[in-house]
Design an enzyme around this catalytic site. Structure first.
Site, PDB file in Angstrom:
ATOM      1  N   ASP A 115      -1.371   1.271  23.185  1.00  0.00           N
ATOM      2  CA  ASP A 115      -0.303   1.894  23.997  1.00  0.00           C
ATOM      3  C   ASP A 115      -0.353   1.550  25.492  1.00  0.00           C
ATOM      4  O   ASP A 115      -0.185   2.453  26.334  1.00  0.00           O
ATOM      5  CB  ASP A 115      -0.323   3.420  23.814  1.00  0.00           C
ATOM      6  CG  ASP A 115      -0.030   3.869  22.393  1.00  0.00           C
ATOM      7  OD1 ASP A 115       0.103   3.004  21.505  1.00  0.00           O
ATOM      8  OD2 ASP A 115       0.050   5.095  22.164  1.00  0.00           O
ATOM      9  N   LYS A 165       4.503   3.091  16.239  1.00  0.00           N
ATOM     10  CA  LYS A 165       4.157   4.387  15.638  1.00  0.00           C
ATOM     11  C   LYS A 165       4.912   5.491  16.355  1.00  0.00           C
ATOM     12  O   LYS A 165       5.316   5.326  17.508  1.00  0.00           O
ATOM     13  CB  LYS A 165       2.648   4.609  15.738  1.00  0.00           C
ATOM     14  CG  LYS A 165       2.148   4.647  17.178  1.00  0.00           C
ATOM     15  CD  LYS A 165       0.650   4.737  17.244  1.00  0.00           C
ATOM     16  CE  LYS A 165       0.182   4.739  18.685  1.00  0.00           C
ATOM     17  NZ  LYS A 165       0.653   5.896  19.481  1.00  0.00           N
ATOM     18  N   CYS A 198      -4.376   8.839  21.983  1.00  0.00           N
ATOM     19  CA  CYS A 198      -4.148   7.772  20.995  1.00  0.00           C
ATOM     20  C   CYS A 198      -5.379   6.907  20.752  1.00  0.00           C
ATOM     21  O   CYS A 198      -5.602   6.470  19.621  1.00  0.00           O
ATOM     22  CB  CYS A 198      -2.932   6.955  21.387  1.00  0.00           C
ATOM     23  SG  CYS A 198      -1.413   7.945  21.191  1.00  0.00           S
TER      24      CYS A 198
END
Ligand code: VGL
Ligand code: ZN
Length: 198
Positions: free
Chosen positions: A9, A106, A151
């Site tokens: 990310d 995601k 994450c």
């Protein structure tokens, strides 16, 4: 041992100036770029929410960002709108090398969040990443990116549970650190024999 780097990310919304800016988020770009050539495979994850996603505080009247809500799959932190599909905030940081092998998106189901690159927040709906890694014979994973305590940690814990050997390169991660979440994440990872490298 076949080794993969998982870059978590590294997107504009998690960097300074972004909607859910992680302090020093952009500082991970240079070390991650430098790490990429050392691995047999490079996989990037991308947080990728539809507008009105259930993890957004704006979808819960009366709630503010960083409040929590009870969802069918458990307690969910409510975030500012971020990483909306196709937006500039969802794009990778412009300095990040994106010449990796796979980009896994995601958090695209409207009613469930996905911190981990492996499973959504119900811990059972798979993203497909496990199958990709196994079919390439990858057994060891190094993780870097954003955010350490959400994450990155969720991805690391799922990877360890699935039996991969897992290292988190802390110098190439930055945290949100909400109410002690960084310390809790570090302790949780350590307790699962995840190698915390700094
Ligand atoms: C993340 C909160 C919401 C992350 C993603 O990348 O750590 N955190 N969505
Ligand atoms: Zn998100």
């Amino acid at each position: 041992m076949t080794q993969a780097l998982i870059v978590v990310d590294v997107q504009n919304d998690f960097c300074p100036g972004g909607a859910l800016a992680v302090p020093g988020g952009d500082e991970v770009v240079a070390p991650i770029n430098a790490m990429m050539d050392r691995f047999d495979a490079v996989i990037l994850t991308q947080d990728w929410h539809p507008a009105g996603h259930t993890s957004f505080a704006s979808s819960h009247p009366g709630k503010d960002s960083f409040d929590t809500a009870e969802m069918p799959y458990g307690t969910q932190v409510l975030w500012p709108d971020h990483c909306v599909q196709g937006s500039d905030g969802a794009a990778f940081h412009k300095g990040l090398r994106t010449d990796g092998d796979l980009i896994i998106r995601k958090g695209f189901r409207p009613g469930i969040d996905s911190y981990s690159g492996f499973f959504e927040n119900d811990h059972s709906t798979p993203t497909g990443l496990e199958g990709y890694l196994r079919s390439r014979g990858i057994t060891a994973l190094t993780l870097a990116g954003l955010a350490t305590d959400f994450c990155v940690a969720f991805t690391a814990l799922d990877a360890a549970r699935l039996g991969f050997s897992v290292t988190v390169e802390l110098a190439a991660c930055r945290a949100i650190d909400l109410d002690g979440s960084l310390q809790a994440a570090l302790e949780g990872m350590e307790s699962k024999n995840i190698n915390l490298q700094s």
